[in-house]
Structures are given as C-alpha cells and as structure tokens.
Write a protein that holds these residues in place. Structure first.
Motif, PDB file in Angstrom:
ATOM      1  N   THR A 507       0.854  -1.184   0.000  1.00 21.77           N
ATOM      2  CA  THR A 507       0.000   0.000   0.000  1.00 21.77           C
ATOM      3  C   THR A 507       0.888   1.232   0.000  1.00 21.77           C
ATOM      4  O   THR A 507       1.792   1.349   0.841  1.00 21.77           O
ATOM      5  CB  THR A 507      -0.905   0.011   1.247  1.00 21.77           C
ATOM      6  N   ALA A 514      -3.295   8.933   2.390  1.00 23.22           N
ATOM      7  CA  ALA A 514      -3.235   7.510   2.031  1.00 23.22           C
ATOM      8  C   ALA A 514      -4.208   6.677   2.853  1.00 23.22           C
ATOM      9  O   ALA A 514      -4.631   5.599   2.417  1.00 23.22           O
ATOM     10  CB  ALA A 514      -1.809   6.986   2.216  1.00 23.22           C
ATOM     11  N   PHE A 515      -4.564   7.162   4.032  1.00 18.35           N
ATOM     12  CA  PHE A 515      -5.422   6.376   4.924  1.00 18.35           C
ATOM     13  C   PHE A 515      -6.896   6.757   4.828  1.00 18.35           C
ATOM     14  O   PHE A 515      -7.736   6.130   5.466  1.00 18.35           O
ATOM     15  CB  PHE A 515      -4.948   6.538   6.379  1.00 18.35           C
ATOM     16  N   LEU A 518      -8.404   3.869   2.811  1.00 16.18           N
ATOM     17  CA  LEU A 518      -7.765   2.562   2.937  1.00 16.18           C
ATOM     18  C   LEU A 518      -8.714   1.588   3.631  1.00 16.18           C
ATOM     19  O   LEU A 518      -9.133   1.830   4.770  1.00 16.18           O
ATOM     20  CB  LEU A 518      -6.469   2.685   3.741  1.00 16.18           C
ATOM     21  N   ASN A 520     -10.142  -1.563   5.784  1.00 17.80           N
ATOM     22  CA  ASN A 520      -9.594  -2.177   6.995  1.00 17.80           C
ATOM     23  C   ASN A 520      -9.900  -3.665   7.057  1.00 17.80           C
ATOM     24  O   ASN A 520     -10.037  -4.242   8.130  1.00 17.80           O
ATOM     25  CB  ASN A 520     -10.111  -1.465   8.248  1.00 17.80           C
ATOM     26  N   LEU A 524      -2.359  -4.180   7.946  1.00 17.44           N
ATOM     27  CA  LEU A 524      -1.309  -3.340   7.386  1.00 17.44           C
ATOM     28  C   LEU A 524      -0.037  -3.608   8.173  1.00 17.44           C
ATOM     29  O   LEU A 524       0.019  -3.374   9.387  1.00 17.44           O
ATOM     30  CB  LEU A 524      -1.689  -1.866   7.481  1.00 17.44           C
ATOM     31  N   TRP A 543      -7.070   5.612  11.266  1.00 20.05           N
ATOM     32  CA  TRP A 543      -7.465   4.429  10.481  1.00 20.05           C
ATOM     33  C   TRP A 543      -7.665   3.230  11.394  1.00 20.05           C
ATOM     34  O   TRP A 543      -8.634   2.460  11.225  1.00 20.05           O
ATOM     35  CB  TRP A 543      -6.395   4.143   9.418  1.00 20.05           C
TER      36      TRP A 543
END
Length: 761
Positions: A507, A514-515, A518, A520, A524, A543
């Motif tokens: 990622t 970026a989050f 994203l 879940n 990560l 996040w």
C-alpha cells in the motif's frame, strides 16, 4: 519460424521480449540473431536506439544512408517479417555502457552549461545534467525530431512492429549513485521560488536562515552557495525540500518527452514506458529508492513503469528485496495500469568477464515466475544477444575510441554470445520462455488475489538519494532510514510474510491522505523507522480507530522526517518508548556495548506463551511502557535481561495494533502468532520441511485459480498446501530445490493439478 501472428499488446498481453542491439552487430548477422531469438520463444525484441551512435561529427544523423549497421528501418523490417513486436528505447539517455550515457557528443560541446553543479559547487565527471535546462531540452528535441518520426511510421497501428516506446532511461540514477544532485544556480532558483510560492518569503527565510548561513531570500545570489554547502541546522529541511522538488522535476521532464513523442506522430495506442533503476550490490533492497524518485512520472496512468532487476540468484537472502520492490511498484500503479521488468537478467552474471560472479541457470526461471506471480505483464530479457562495440565516427582519445567503455565485445554474459554461438544456459532460457508463453493467456488473466496482509510503502523513507557529505546529522538520519524501512530490520518482515504463505502486496503511503480510503479488511504491516511525520502518524491512528489492524515491526517513530519530535502514534497508543537496547554489532553507530546482545522472550498471556520456544537473540529491542495500567495493553514479548515489554498488543477504538519494537527472527511460529492476534491467517498454508517455499495465489475473472509455488531454498522438499482448511491438492507433491511450479483449479473442481514443473524436471 514466426512469433505470434497477432502483434503483442502491452496493455493486455503477457509479453516476453529479448534485448538485441542492432548497432552492435553486423547487418549480415541481424537475421541470424533474430532467428535464434525466435528459438527461445520470445514474442518481441527490445532495443536501444542511441543518439550517440546515430549522430555524425557534423551534428547530422545517419539511419543507414551511409553506414549499414545504423539501418534501423531494415532491422525493424526483419523483426516484422518474423512476427516479432518491437519495444524501441530511443533515450535521450540510454546508458547501456555507452559513452556519454548515450547522449551525442555535440550536446556538451555546444552546451557545457547543462552540466549539473553539485555539493560544495563540484561538477562530477559523469554525464549529470539539468534535465529541464532549455538548452538540453532543445538538443533532446532535435534528436527526437530525427528519430521519432522514423519510429512513428513503423508503429503497430501503421502496420509496423513497434508496440511500445521507452522514454529516456533510468532517470535520476546517475545523480543517486554519485550523490550529486543538480544544485546549479538555475535549479536552486527554481527550488527556492517553488518554496516561496508554496508558503511565503518569510517562511523560507526562517527555514534556511538558521545556523551560520549566508542564505538571504531577498538576494538570489546567496541561494546557490548556501544550499550547495548547507549547515547542520538546515540539512534535514533541505533533504526533504530537494527530494520532493526533484520528484516533481522528473515528472515534468517525462511529460515533456511524452508530449514530444506524441506530437511527432506516435499514437495513443502505443504505450510509453519509464524504466526504473535501483538494484545495488546484487540486491533489490535499495530498489524502492528508484520508485520513490520516479513514481510521479507514471502516477497519472499515461506511462507504464518497468524495473531493472540485477540480483543474480534468487534465494532466501535476496527474496525480500525483490518481493518488496515489485509489490511497491504495483502499489504506485492504477488498477488497470500494466507494469513489468524492462531489464530482466538472464545472463551468467559475469559482466566483467572475470569469472568472479556466476549465476545458476535456474535463477532466471525463479525470478521470471515470481515476477509474473506478482503481476508483471512485460519481461524483457537483458541482454538476450551480445555483440561488438563499433568505433566512433570521430576519435576522442579515450583509450579505444569505441562507442562503449566495455571494450570491443559486449554482452558476453548473454545466452547468445557476441559471436552468435550459444551459451550453456541458452537451453534453460528456451525452457522457461516456452513454459511461460505456452500458458501466457492464463498467466496474464490470473491476477494476484487480495492477500490478508499488505505492506506499507512509505515513499519518503526512500528519499535518500542525496545527502550532504559534510553532515554527520544527515548521515545518521539516512542510516536509520536504510536500516529500518520497507521490509523492516534485516528484511525479516517481508521474508517472514513471503515464506509464511501470506503473499503480501503493498500500500502506497505518500502522506496522510493515504489512509482516507484505505480499507480495513486486512492487516497493514509497516516498518515505520524512527521517523514518520506527525500528520501521517495521526492519520494512521485514526485508520486503526475505524477498525484497522496494524502490525508495526521496528522502532516506533518519535520524530518527523525533519528530525523534530513527532509522537502522535505513541500518544494514540498510550505508550512511552524507552532507549533501544542495541546489539554490539551496532556499537560503532549506536549506544551499545561491544559483545552485548539483547535477547527477547515470549510473555505468558492468559492463553499461555505467545509462541513456543525459548528466548531469541535480536539486533535491537526497544522497551514499551503503558502510560495507564487500565489501557488494555497486553505484553507479548519482553527483554529477557530486564523483563521490560518490547512486543505489545494495544486496542485502539475499533481496531488493534501489535507493536514489535525489535527485530524478531524469521521463525514462522512467531510471525503466525503475532498475526493471529490481528486475525490474519496465511492465504495458503504451506507444510514443508523446507523454509523456503513461496506461494502466490492468483485468480482469473471467471474464477480459475492459479497458484504459483516457488522453492527458493537449496533443498528438495515435499509440499502440502491448504486453503480454507482444505487440501489444495489430492496429496503432497515433490518440489526440487530452486525450482517452481504452478497449480490450476477450475470452478467446480475439488483439487488443483500441477500444470507446470520448473527447470529441474
């Protein structure tokens, strides 16, 4: 013999090509080399088209009118007659061991001002130029005026063989390997003006007037000298500003080349390519640095990136660097954007003709299968055929007056040697190519499945191409990044995930945004380094609060990318971090006692020890202390010497975090235990008596499963695979050392069948 009747399509086909340099061969040899290339099974030919080679002393260009070995049109016609597609690589830079890196001698003769000035006002002997200098761009445009119309007339939509054109070559590589950024007055002025536009003159003055500096924002004459020789208080600010500014310049340079190619008649149906550099010392560990430099050149989807892979053998040592590099490259691409390997090593590795390096014949097969398994759709064998370096048209008094610095023979490590005879590994090249091309449609259609774990690629952690030589502060900062970034300390995190059956992708983390979107639905895994910007830390914590699951492997960040305190993540987790207990191996750099080794032991939880076994030796361990006793922090492992926790699990909102502030060894039971705390299980569970079997599950849009299985270890083994609690095959199968296979299962079938076995059949 002919290749495929339909021209290769770089957007939707799996293309295996071979590099042949027509200008290093007698025209009478062209047909023979192309016929030999056909025997390997490649469906395309790639070739540089060097400015240096085609330019005559008077500044004009010859494409065969006077010198037959430069008859590019005839060479392209021979490719077309054999059904071979062509990927043309006209530069302006081409490298390829050519003098001037492939630029014509006229450029510097007429425009010495394009040479870059680096640290402390020094000018390197290498061909390092200001890519955006108007004189350089005008000269490059002149080269494009000569070569691009010739190529455009022979593109696939006009009945020719050319299916792709590469823009320049390894942009930014020379400045990186020589640590020589472009700090010419013109470029520095552009940098400072961009900073002023983004903030204000006062902010820039405050940023660069700290310490004993002569920088004055109102006096442009001071900018160059001050930034070429920065003081300690400035180096990390300049590190960031220069790195980000240079990324933008490279993107603008590629845009100029792209516009120039399109304007000169190459249609949108011919993909344009960017070649990425970064292997160092026969490893791909540093490769994401090149991705960091160039990722903005293809982020809009208008160009396709390809890597240069030079690592020799693929084994357990080189595996994590190569795996992470491909995953990180894919993370910078759009979902439908192809990527591949523009220089794929198939030779013996003896590039100096000294017999000091020898790569086994099975290495290419292992790397080829892994590249395809991870989604590469273009693989270009470099070099497929060697040749000879002709003389320059004018003597330059450099020892041999030839076009290259390798002597007369070139490509002596290739499967087809300079004289046209076949190297001992030619047969293996044929075997692996046939295996791939025979199954090309299925291999291209079967894309990697979404794995249970994704690795975080913090692009700024690889922004280390430039460092002021006179700065101890910057040297320590870069050393910390290089030690801990990407694959984690000692590259253990990626190695553990790859051989553990998790088949991680990556990622891109290019800032706090970026989050924002994203998902879940998977873990990560992040090697954070001690440096991570506070806004990125805060976005990461948010996040997790939304339900994310995070595995941190390495020292928890406490500073931002300019060395200032940044503790948003520690604060969110309710932890304090102690001083790192370092192994004596790092005593020269870190506060450690020679001969001292930290040991880490599993901590007993309500369910027993987190992993079975005794304490383990580590390179470092960082104590983690909960700020509140009721915060729900669960110690999972501790320093054996002091009992202080260094691996903990922390609940945060709807999510959870496992922090491993140590470099745990690559023992599957340890990593399985930590990931199980985050509800992650291997994508394919591997049972084998060899800790070197890599599995990558892929799937087509209509539900056909294709599972790549690669044994990178030196041991023969028996392999049993399990998906969703059920065996994937009817029974375990044998997999020879350093070989691969792939399995296929169609919808409705209960067991997968072995569709291919590797080179050791």
């Amino acid at each position: 013999m002919r290749a495929a009747d339909r021209p290769a399509d770089l957007r939707r086909d799996l293309v295996v090509s071979g590099e042949i340099h027509y200008f290093r061969l007698d025209p009478a040899e062209w047909a023979d080399r192309l016929d030999t290339a056909l025997r390997t099974g490649v469906t395309a030919i790639a070739t540089y088209v060097p400015w240096l080679v085609h330019e005559l002393p008077d500044g004009s260009f010859d494409f065969g009118e006077r010198h037959p070995h430069l008859d590019l049109s005839r060479f392209l016609g021979l490719c077309a007659e054999r059904g071979l597609a062509v990927i043309a690589r006209p530069g302006p830079f081409v490298m390829a061991e050519l003098k001037n890196e492939g630029l014509g001698y006229s450029v510097l003769r007429r425009h010495p001002e394009i040479r870059a000035i680096g640290w402390d006002g020094q000018t390197r002997p290498e061909m390092i130029v200001d890519y955006l200098h108007p004189a350089y761009l005008a000269a490059a445009d002149g080269w494009f005026d000569a070569v691009i119309p010739l190529l455009a007339a022979r593109t696939v939509h006009r009945g020719g063989p050319i299916v792709g054109i590469q823009l320049d070559n390894e942009i930014g590589m020379l400045p990186w390997v020589t640590n020589s950024p472009d700090l010419s007055d013109r470029t520095v002025a552009e940098l400072v003006q961009s900073l002023i536009a983004a903030s204000s003159s006062a902010a820039v003055q405050a940023r660069y007037s700290v310490g004993a500096t002569s920088f004055h924002v109102a006096d442009p004459e001071t900018w160059g000298p001050a930034l070429r020789s920065p003081v300690e208080e400035q180096v990390l600010a300049l590190h960031r500003d220069l790195g980000r500014f240079t990324r933008d310049r490279y993107a603008r340079y590629v845009q100029h080349l792209r516009d120039g190619v399109r304007a000169r008649g190459v249609g949108d149906d011919v993909p344009l390519l960017v070649n990425v550099h970064g292997c160092w010392g026969e490893r791909a560990t540093m490769f994401p640095l090149g991705i960091s430099q160039l990722h903005r050149t293809w982020s809009d989807g208008a160009t396709f990136p390809g890597t240069d892979i030079y690592i020799g053998d693929l084994d357990l040592d080189t595996l994590p660097g190569l795996w992470a590099s491909t995953a990180f490259l894919a993370a910078t691409c759009r979902e439908d954007q192809p990527y591949g390997v523009l220089e794929f090593e198939v030779g013996s590795g003896d590039y100096g003709e000294a017999l000091d390096v020898t790569t086994g014949p099975e290495a290419a097969g292992l790397k080829l299968q892994l590249a395809i398994a991870q989604g590469s759709s273009l693989v270009n064998y470099y070099l497929l055929a060697g040749g000879r370096n002709p003389a320059l048209f004018e003597p330059v008094g450099d020892g041999n007056d030839r076009i290259a610095f390798t002597g007369e023979r070139h490509g002596f490590a290739a499967p087809i040697r300079p004289e046209g005879d076949l190297a001992p590994w030619f047969a293996e090249t044929v075997h692996l190519t046939e295996a791939v091309t025979d199954a090309a449609e299925l291999l291209r259609a079967a894309r990697p499945e979404r794995p249970p774990v994704t690795i975080g690629f913090v692009v700024d952690h690889y922004m280390t191409e430039y460092r002021y030589p006179g700065s101890p502060r910057e040297a320590e900062f870069v050393a910390e990044l290089e030690r801990f970034r990407g694959s984690g300390p000692r590259e253990i995190m990626t190695r553990a995930l790859a051989v553990g059956g998790y088949a991680p992708d990556a990622t891109l983390i290019d800032g706090p945004d970026a989050f924002a979107d994203l998902p879940n639905d998977r873990v990560l895994a992040l090697a954070p380094t001690p440096f991570l910007d506070d806004d990125v830390q805060g976005a990461l914590a948010d996040w997790v609060r939304r339900g994310g699951r995070l595995l941190l492997s390495g020292p928890i960040p406490q500073h931002d990318m300019e060395g200032r305190p940044a503790t948003a993540l520690l604060d969110a987790l309710g932890l304090d971090a102690g001083v790192r207990d370092e192994s004596g191996l790092h005593a020269m750099t870190y506060a450690a006692t020679p001969g001292r080794t930290p040991f880490v032991a599993p901590t007993a939880t309500a369910d027993g020890p987190v992993w079975r076994g005794a304490e383990v030796a580590v390179g470092f361990a960082q104590p983690l202390i909960a700020r509140r006793a009721d915060a729900g922090v669960t110690p999972l492992a501790h320093l054996a010497r002091s009992g202080e926790p260094c691996v903990v699990e922390v609940p945060l909102g709807a999510g959870r975090v496992v922090v491993a502030a140590t470099d745990l060894p690559c023992l599957p039971e340890i990593w399985d235990a930590l990931l199980a705390r985050l509800d992650a299980a291997p994508a394919v569970r591997v049972t084998s008596d060899s800790r070197g079997v890599v599995v990558v599950p892929c799937r087509t849009s209509d539900g056909v499963e294709l599972v790549h299985v690669i044994n990178v270890s030196p041991w023969d083994t028996s392999v049993a695979l399990e998906r969703d609690g059920r065996p994937l095959t009817d029974e375990p199968f044998a997999l020879a050392r350093r070989s691969g296979t792939w399995l296929v299962r169609h919808p409705g079938e209960t067991a997968a069948r072995l569709a291919y076995r590797g080179l050791r059949d």
